[in-house]
Structures are given as C-alpha cells and as structure tokens.
Design an enzyme around this catalytic site. Sequence first.
Site, PDB file in Angstrom:
ATOM      1  N   ASP A   1     -50.810  95.359  85.443  1.00  0.00           N
ATOM      2  CA  ASP A   1     -52.224  94.929  84.742  1.00  0.00           C
ATOM      3  C   ASP A   1     -53.169  95.518  85.553  1.00  0.00           C
ATOM      4  O   ASP A   1     -53.041  95.925  86.928  1.00  0.00           O
ATOM      5  CB  ASP A   1     -52.723  93.652  84.637  1.00  0.00           C
ATOM      6  CG  ASP A   1     -53.975  93.606  83.925  1.00  0.00           C
ATOM      7  OD1 ASP A   1     -54.268  94.171  82.550  1.00  0.00           O
ATOM      8  OD2 ASP A   1     -54.815  92.978  84.586  1.00  0.00           O
TER       9      ASP A   1
ATOM     10  N   ASP B   1     -53.478  88.775  84.988  1.00  0.00           N
ATOM     11  CA  ASP B   1     -53.803  87.956  85.753  1.00  0.00           C
ATOM     12  C   ASP B   1     -55.297  87.173  84.669  1.00  0.00           C
ATOM     13  O   ASP B   1     -56.162  86.703  84.625  1.00  0.00           O
ATOM     14  CB  ASP B   1     -55.510  88.649  86.635  1.00  0.00           C
ATOM     15  CG  ASP B   1     -56.145  89.258  86.092  1.00  0.00           C
ATOM     16  OD1 ASP B   1     -57.364  89.143  85.941  1.00  0.00           O
ATOM     17  OD2 ASP B   1     -55.650  90.158  84.865  1.00  0.00           O
TER      18      ASP B   1
ATOM     19  N   ASP C   1     -52.565  88.902  79.384  1.00  0.00           N
ATOM     20  CA  ASP C   1     -51.439  89.589  80.497  1.00  0.00           C
ATOM     21  C   ASP C   1     -50.072  88.390  80.096  1.00  0.00           C
ATOM     22  O   ASP C   1     -49.213  88.413  80.873  1.00  0.00           O
ATOM     23  CB  ASP C   1     -51.611  89.170  81.879  1.00  0.00           C
ATOM     24  CG  ASP C   1     -52.491  90.506  81.921  1.00  0.00           C
ATOM     25  OD1 ASP C   1     -53.053  91.854  81.481  1.00  0.00           O
ATOM     26  OD2 ASP C   1     -53.343  90.173  82.731  1.00  0.00           O
TER      27      ASP C   1
END
Length: 620
Positions: A329, A517, A521
């Site tokens: 990410d 995080d 996600d």
Amino acid sequence: MTLSAALRTSERPGSSSVRRQLSSIGSRAAFLVAACLLTIAAASGFYLAGYALAYKVVLVGSTSAVLFSLLVEIAGKLTRRDFGLDLIAALAMTSSLWFGEYLAGAVVGLMYSGGQFLEAYAHRRADAGMSALLAQVPRTALRLVGGGLYEIPIEEIVTDDVLLIRKGDVVPADGVLQGEIATIDQAVLTGEPFPVSVITGERISSGATNAGEAFEIRVLSRAEDSTYAGIVRLVEASRRSKAKLMRLADRFSVWFLFITIAAAGASATLSGDLSRIVAVLVVATPCPLILAVPVALAAGTSKAAKEGILVKGAGPLEALAGASVAVFDKTGTITAGQPTVVRIDGPENPEKILRLAASLDQASAHVIGRALVDEARRRGLILSSPAEVTEIAGSGISGTVEGVRVSVGSNTYFEKVLPAGAESADALRAQVLFDGRLAGTITFEDRLRADAVQLVEQLRRSGFSRLVLASGDELSVATAIARSLGLDDVKARLAPQDKVDVIETERVNGRVLMLGDGVNDAPALAAADVGIAVGVTNLAAAAEAADIVLIRDDLTRIVEAIRIARRSREIALQSVYWGVGLSVVAMGFAGAGYLPPVGGALLQEAIDVAVILNALRALS
C-alpha cells in the site's frame, strides 16, 4: 442480515469457530499431558510396590484415553480427506495395548499429547477478533424527523432518511450532503491522509469521519448495504477463501506412513514374531515431526516478538518464510501519511508567506494547518498570534496577523483558479492571500518514509522476485513513488476489492506478502498468503486483519521478520530430517529384534528431547 448482525458473526472472519477449536484442542491436550504424567508416575509406584494388576490397569487406562481422543480427531480429519501422521501414533498405541506393551503405549500417548499441546499453544494467537474494525462501526444514528432529532439503531436506517452527522461521528450509511459544505476524513476507506471538502449533492460514503462542523445527509442505502459494511464482508470472504496452510510435518506423512507400515510388516513376516510390529511402530511414532515443527516455529514467533514483530501463530511465520512477492500500500505504509511543505511560490518572500500562514493556522486543527506550523517551527520562524479568525472547516481560514488580513485555503475557498504553472496532479496546494491579493501558493506532498528505500533494497537482497505498489491514489502519484523506489509494477486508483484482485493476480508469481496500514487494506491483508500491518495511522483495524503486526514503526523490521521466519523454518526442517533419520535407523534395529518396545519408546523419547532442544535454537 443487518450490518450489526453481519459484524457480530464476523468478529474476525471465520475466526470464532477456529478460535473455539484451537482452545478445545489446547485444553484437551493439556489435560491429557497432565493425566499421562500422573498415571505413569502412579504406575511406577504400583510396579515398585509389586502391584502388577494395578500397574497394568493404570497404564491401559492412560493409553486408552489418549487413543480414544486421537481416534476421534482422526475420524474428523478423514472426513476432510486430511491424512496426517497422527495415524502412526494411533497404530503404535493400539499395537502396544494388543501385545501387552503397556508402558510403551503410555509413553507414546504422553509424547503425542505433549505435541498436540505445544502445537495448539503455538497457534493460539492466530485468531484475534476484529475489535478495532468493529469499534469503528457506529451502532446508532441521529434521524431528523419534523425538526426533531431521534437516536435510532443503524438497523432502522432506511433510504431517504435525513441523518445528522456530528463532528467526529462516523457516517453510518451512504448518502448525499444536504448542506452547503462538509469536511470528511476518508482515510479509513481510501488510505489517503488529507480531509476533503464535499459540496451540496455530492456523495459521502459510510465509514468516513466528520472532520468539520455537523452536517446532514440524505441516505441512499441501508447500513447493511453501505460501503463500510461491504469492506467488513470483503474481509470475511477473503479470510474464508484463504487456503489453509498445511502443517509442515504433514508434508512427510504419506511416505513416512508407508515406510513405517512396510518396515513393521517386513520385520514380523521375516522373523515370525508379531510383537516386533509393536517395537517398530513405537520407535516410528512421529514425535520428532509432531513436536519439532511447532516448537521451532513457536520459538521463532517468540524471537520475533522480542524484535518488535507480533506474529499471530506458527502458520503466518511459515508462510512468511516462503514469500517471494511483495505488494505495498502507499499512504501510511511506505509514505509518512502526513503532508509536508515542499515548495512555496509567489510574488512575496517565501519565508514571509510561510510565517504569516503558519501564524494564522495555529488556530486551526486541520492537517494542512498543522503541516504549516510544523514547517515554520522547523525553519526556526517566530510565529505571531492571530486575531479575528474565521474558518470554513476543510476549506480555508482567514484572520489578522501583524495587521495583515491573511487567508489560507483551497482553490474552492477563494473561488478562483491557481496561478499559471502552479498546478500539478500529484501534490496538494494551498493559496495564501495578503489583504485580498495573492501572495503565493504552498505545495505539499506525502513524502516517502525514510526507511522505504532501505526496505526495498533489503527485500531484493532477500530474494524477492517481484515488488508491486497497489494504491488508491492517482496514477501519476503512484507511478512517481514506484519509480523512485524501483518497483516492478504499479496499480493505482484501487478500491479495497481491487487490491484483493491484485493479490490474486500476483499469486501466480509466488507466495504473496501484503503490507498495509488501514481498513481499506484489510481485505488484501486477509487475502494475501501473509499480511503485515505497518504504519502509525489507521493501524488498529489493519492489525486485526493482518497475520503479522509491526509493533515498532520501522519498516526494516519486515526484513528481520523474514530472516527469523526463514531461520525458524530451516531449524524446523533440520529437526525433522534428523529426527526422522534417527527414527528410521531405530526402526531397523527394532525390526531386527535388537530393540524391544519399551527400549524403543525410551529411545524415541531421547530423540524427541534432542530435536526439541535443536528446535529451540530458533529463540537465539
């Protein structure tokens, strides 16, 4: 099913039954270990006292109890076509009872139940409920009816309801803004750190947080059909579809089972002594496999915890050891997740622009305002106190600083375009006006974390063949980040489901490690072969869906986790190879008649101790 009902049934997707099963296995194994120890001690006392019948009864009872528990477990596995090494232990205990080798059977029962207990302990932390994600879900909403406010459960929200969203509230259902402007924080949905302004008639997704003044929305869909509920269900589906890791020991089960049965049958046939079957089966009991693997992996998880890496059980550690593809990410994972000033343009002196803008923004709690104040203090600028401050949350702020009317805000706030040449698709900007004239433009960006480049380099050296960026940001922003890190591919403008698709696509290239995080996600973290939660913002919810959590905010810990995982797996395999090798040699002696059943059981126990001590090297 309502949203709250769906969430109650998915504390962590598919986890409640697994958690109960692990707890049951651990409790049963602990009881059996204690019972075996007590009965062997009691039997020894009866033997020394000359009570032969009591000696036999106690040992038979102990072995039978473990055997019954084992047979129930084997029956359940066979229905799932799961053929493991447990069958050898069952054959060893059964033949011990049949041929009267009661002490040997009891020792086998003790070692088997001990292995079960250790394995259950090693995996017990693997299923924690999605408490942080659930805590983010609103349970009630404020409905406006006839000028009055009524608090209702979110299950009662229906289309076209008008809801009041107070400052700090989480939007409970998808809707459109009724007022003029609203400021919302969508980080939990998109991962992007900047609050955004929404104007009349624009859509606001559930799960967003009101970062400004209270506003009203007209509901477009029920809570259970909302964006946020969809994310929760997506995590659940990803967890359930994630292939269950086979125990490392079970990979040796088929051929070891055949070798054991063949050796036992051959020794009995060639010698004409059926009791040699017992001797071979007892010494072949796969305790080195049953014990060494969970002990080594549990030791690895303990070592990782000391290094600031929380690994939720032995399975994720084993998966991490075999990972060769990494998907990242962007915001908050490999970038800081906080805007920083990168450029100040305009006719006025840059330091004056920054000093007066930062002085004004001392009165604002907006993330851009904090960035301006932090940058001014970093440069050692002396800030003044603002006066007559007015602010439109998330849009702009005005006030008087040192006799100058200062305004700082977005393009929308001033209802005019940016100066020529100042626009850029990959940065956030704020205009600064002094007494109504444009003084300058301040450009912000979300910088790479200092340890991101080091992480990528170390992953390359660790043998990762493919590194991919999967971001919800614009393509130009994501591409610039990927290029600066030297990544192999970049995917941009991704919704949570799109990130899951990236994971599935990359799986053809190897076992996939996902780093993220935030809640956005979580589905990808759950779908990956192993998910690692990193960062300092929005981490709690991601941590619940991930298999591994970085307790320390240091990306290089990821490479340390990989090193620990690979070493633990290497030690586990080493223990397996040596343990099985010694067992095979002992089987030869037992089959030739040089090793009686009780002697074989004691020798097997010595082998077990040796492989356990070797497995514990993973702690170092």
